[in-house]
Design an enzyme around this catalytic site. Structure first.
Site, PDB file in Angstrom:
ATOM      1  N   GLY A  18     -78.443  32.752  13.907  1.00 47.73           N
ATOM      2  CA  GLY A  18     -77.958  34.084  14.270  1.00 47.73           C
ATOM      3  C   GLY A  18     -78.135  34.384  15.747  1.00 47.73           C
ATOM      4  O   GLY A  18     -77.244  34.946  16.397  1.00 47.73           O
ATOM      5  N   CYS A  19     -79.268  33.993  16.287  1.00 45.03           N
ATOM      6  CA  CYS A  19     -79.543  34.255  17.704  1.00 45.03           C
ATOM      7  C   CYS A  19     -78.644  33.411  18.600  1.00 45.03           C
ATOM      8  O   CYS A  19     -78.214  33.864  19.663  1.00 45.03           O
ATOM      9  CB  CYS A  19     -81.018  34.011  18.009  1.00 45.03           C
ATOM     10  N   THR A  20     -78.345  32.205  18.157  1.00 48.18           N
ATOM     11  CA  THR A  20     -77.439  31.346  18.922  1.00 48.18           C
ATOM     12  C   THR A  20     -76.034  31.949  18.927  1.00 48.18           C
ATOM     13  O   THR A  20     -75.388  32.019  19.989  1.00 48.18           O
ATOM     14  CB  THR A  20     -77.421  29.920  18.345  1.00 48.18           C
ATOM     15  N   ALA A  40     -76.179  35.089  21.315  1.00 48.11           N
ATOM     16  CA  ALA A  40     -76.289  34.725  22.731  1.00 48.11           C
ATOM     17  C   ALA A  40     -75.008  34.070  23.234  1.00 48.11           C
ATOM     18  O   ALA A  40     -74.552  34.357  24.349  1.00 48.11           O
ATOM     19  CB  ALA A  40     -77.487  33.798  22.944  1.00 48.11           C
TER      20      ALA A  40
END
Length: 121
Positions: free
Chosen positions: A16-18, A21
């Site tokens: 999710g963070c990838t 970002a």
């Protein structure tokens, strides 16, 4: 003074963070055209954030908040029954006023579209 975006993400390198970002990376020119600066913030170490930024070719700074001081100051609550640090995005206009506070743990990429909308894009 310029507007800026602060997006708090739970953990560098996670799916999710990838996605989040990389969506900020892909839309960065639109933020830049609006005069806005973008900063990602997590409780990861500077080394973890640096490796994440290099791996994903991120074109904005990632800041480390290892003791969650910024998270606590902004009042960001943990997500998923308290298991993960919260995913929260703020847009601050050039006068210093918060014009967006958006929280959605599961729709990581929506943080980018909400930030762009808050900037009138």
């Amino acid at each position: 003074k310029a507007p800026f975006v602060l997006f708090f993400y739970p953990k560098a390198g996670t799916p999710g963070c990838t996605k989040e970002a990389c969506k900020f990376r892909d839309e960065y020119e639109r933020f830049k055209a609006a005069g806005a600066q973008v900063f990602g913030i997590s409780s990861d170490s500077p080394e973890e954030n640096d490796a994440f930024a290099k791996k994903e070719n991120l074109n904005f700074p990632l800041l480390s908040d290892p003791n969650s001081i910024l998270r606590k100051t902004f009042g960001i609550k943990a997500d998923l029954l308290g298991l993960l640090p919260g995913r929260q995005t703020y847009v601050i206009d050039k006068s210093g006023k918060v014009i967006l506070s958006f929280n959605d743990a599961l729709n990581a990429e929506q943080h980018v579209s909400e930030a762009l909308k808050a900037l009138g894009l």
